[in-house]
Design an enzyme around this catalytic site. Structure first.
Site, PDB file in Angstrom:
ATOM      1  N   LYS A   1      11.664 -46.202   1.923  1.00 55.02           N
ATOM      2  CA  LYS A   1      12.141 -44.836   2.049  1.00 55.02           C
ATOM      3  C   LYS A   1      12.713 -44.621   3.214  1.00 55.02           C
ATOM      4  O   LYS A   1      12.057 -44.987   4.638  1.00 55.02           O
ATOM      5  CB  LYS A   1      10.913 -43.801   1.926  1.00 55.02           C
ATOM      6  CG  LYS A   1      11.910 -42.247   1.182  1.00 55.02           C
ATOM      7  CD  LYS A   1      12.383 -42.771   0.066  1.00 55.02           C
ATOM      8  CE  LYS A   1      12.371 -41.045  -0.945  1.00 55.02           C
ATOM      9  NZ  LYS A   1      11.795 -41.330  -2.661  1.00 55.02           N
TER      10      LYS A   1
HETATM   11  N1  GLU Z   1      14.497 -42.521  -5.282  1.00 53.84           N
HETATM   12  C1  GLU Z   1      14.230 -42.518  -6.223  1.00 53.84           C
HETATM   13  C2  GLU Z   1      12.730 -42.662  -6.453  1.00 53.84           C
HETATM   14  O1  GLU Z   1      12.152 -42.412  -5.947  1.00 53.84           O
HETATM   15  C3  GLU Z   1      15.469 -43.904  -6.735  1.00 53.84           C
HETATM   16  C4  GLU Z   1      14.968 -45.502  -5.632  1.00 53.84           C
HETATM   17  C5  GLU Z   1      16.004 -45.723  -6.163  1.00 53.84           C
HETATM   18  O2  GLU Z   1      16.234 -46.241  -6.476  1.00 53.84           O
HETATM   19  O3  GLU Z   1      15.532 -47.135  -5.008  1.00 53.84           O
HETATM   20  O4  GLU Z   1      12.162 -43.305  -7.358  1.00 53.84           O
END
Ligand code: GLU
Length: 417
Positions: free
Chosen positions: A102
């Site tokens: 993240k």
């Molecule tokens: N931000 C989204 C999540 O928390 C998608 C993450 C992604 O597609 O890599 O799942």
């Protein structure tokens, strides 16, 4: 306890049940890499401002790191570490060939001009480009970021590495090598999970009798509210950070979308615009929405919304966690004890990263599908994940959350062994 500590506690609990060896558990508790950097931006008034940025790569036992980038003024390293860990469990639970990561920047994107936002997005990529890539770490959108930002990021990356690499980012616009259906994927996946959950649940109401409240009207909240409305569910309340609407007879979400587009916020005027009756619907705070007497409550905004402070007032029978970490552990234990069923974040909101996976597959093969095809595949993948989790839940006679974690951790631990 911090958000990251809450996540660690949950991993401990699930790992014990799944009989994960101690040395592996130790490695699952902490991220593999933490990148910390400052991004300089030339502001429109000529001054230079530096923004704090992070990328946390939690685990890559199952494949390249995967996870979104958040632009939010309250972001902290603790939050990014927790969210990176959740991504490891989410991608594992969805049976994807990915690890978890993240990123975030401590910034209020609404306060930046389009040019400043572009410079910040490109600066983010210049800070981490060596550590990411289609087979290494694949960023995506999260709270405060969207397709335009990912397009700038993919473009910057392409300039640096010298060749077009669309598979290094997901959540791009279809015009820039993105996928149809990716934007609605998280909301759509949430609908699939609620539908599957209801086939197992004790609630025996028809869709049009089930009342739903959705907290948050960003990419996730707005799409799930609209999809549930179109599928015939009775969405009686919705909110954004400025306020909430409640209409016992149900709200026409298409009218809210239109009003939000025109006015930018959900306010008292929006109530008049969406009401069926002569009396306008009730307008109140975002926090009050959580305590409404509804069948299904959908927190779709930020973490730590349902806590020790308001858990006793929650009246919903089912909570579908579309945000990441919206319920703190004390509230989770209390509500579970009281018989509230909670479909946890890593199961409920996996549609976003499943959509990203199909975008990545298309970007790599340069063979693009229709939205219908993409949604069909997301539906299939998520239904499978739900059924597998349900089997674990029955085997261990435990909550949906622990069952999800047991399954997710087992897959990662087996790969690490
Ligand atoms: N931000 C989204 C999540 O928390 C998608 C993450 C992604 O597609 O890599 O799942």
């Amino acid at each position: 306890m911090s958000f990251f500590e809450n996540t660690q506690k949950l991993i401990d609990e699930a790992a014990k049940l799944a009989e994960v060896p101690g040395d592996i558990l130790m490695r699952l508790q902490t991220p593999n890499n933490v990148l910390l950097f400052e991004i300089p931006v030339r502001m429109d008034d000529g001054s230079e401002k530096k923004f704090q940025g992070w990328r946390v790569q939690h685990n890559n036992a199952l494949g390249p790191y995967k996870g979104g980038i958040r632009f939010h003024p309250d972001s902290t390293l603790d939050e990014v570490k927790a969210l990176a860990s959740l991504m490891t469990w989410k991608t594992s639970l969805m049976n994807l060939p990915y690890g978890g990561a993240k990123g975030a920047v401590a910034v209020d994107p609404k306060k930046l001009s389009a040019r400043e936002l572009e410079e910040l997005s490109r600066g983010y990529v210049r800070a981490i480009w060596k550590e990411i890539g289609a087979e290494k770490d694949i960023p995506a959108p999260d709270v405060g970021t969207h397709a335009q930002i990912l397009d700038w990021m993919a473009d910057e990356y392409t300039h640096i590495v010298g060749h077009w690499t669309p598979a290094a980012f997901t959540g791009k616009s279809p015009e820039k090598g993105g996928s149809y259906g990716r934007e609605v994927a998280t909301g759509f996946g949430g609908y699939v999970m609620l539908r599957e959950y209801l086939t197992h649940a004790e609630i025996k109401k028809k869709e049009n009798e089930l009342t739903v409240a959705v907290q948050g009207f960003g990419n996730v909240g707005a799409h799930i509210a609209r999809i549930l409305f179109e599928k015939g569910y009775k969405v009686v309340a919705i909110s954004d950070s400025k306020g909430a609407l409640y209409e016992e007879g149900g709200i026409d979400i298409r009218k809210v979308l239109q009003a939000k587009e025109e006015r930018g916020v959900i306010d008292r005027e929006t109530c008049y615009a969406v009401s069926y009756h002569e009396m306008p619907c009730r307008h109140f705070t975002n926090e009050e929405l959580l305590t409404l007497p509804v069948d299904v409550l959908i927190p779709a905004a930020l973490e730590s919304q349902i806590t020790g402070g308001n858990m006793e007032e929650i009246q919903a029978r089912v909570i579908l966690e579309m945000a990441n970490g919206p319920i703190t552990p004390d509230a989770d234990a209390f509500l579970t004890e009281r018989g509230v069923e909670i479909v946890p974040d890593i199961l409920a909101n996996g549609g976003g990263v499943v959509g990203s996976y199909f975008e990545w597959v298309q970007s790599q093969s340069q063979n693009y599908w229709t939205e219908e095809e993409v949604l069909k595949r997301i539906d299939q993948k998520m239904t499978e994940a739900f059924d597998l989790t349900s089997a674990v839940k029955n085997k261990y006679t435990t909550s949906w959350r622990l069952a999800s974690y047991i399954r997710a951790i087992t897959r990662v631990a087996d790969a690490m062994k």
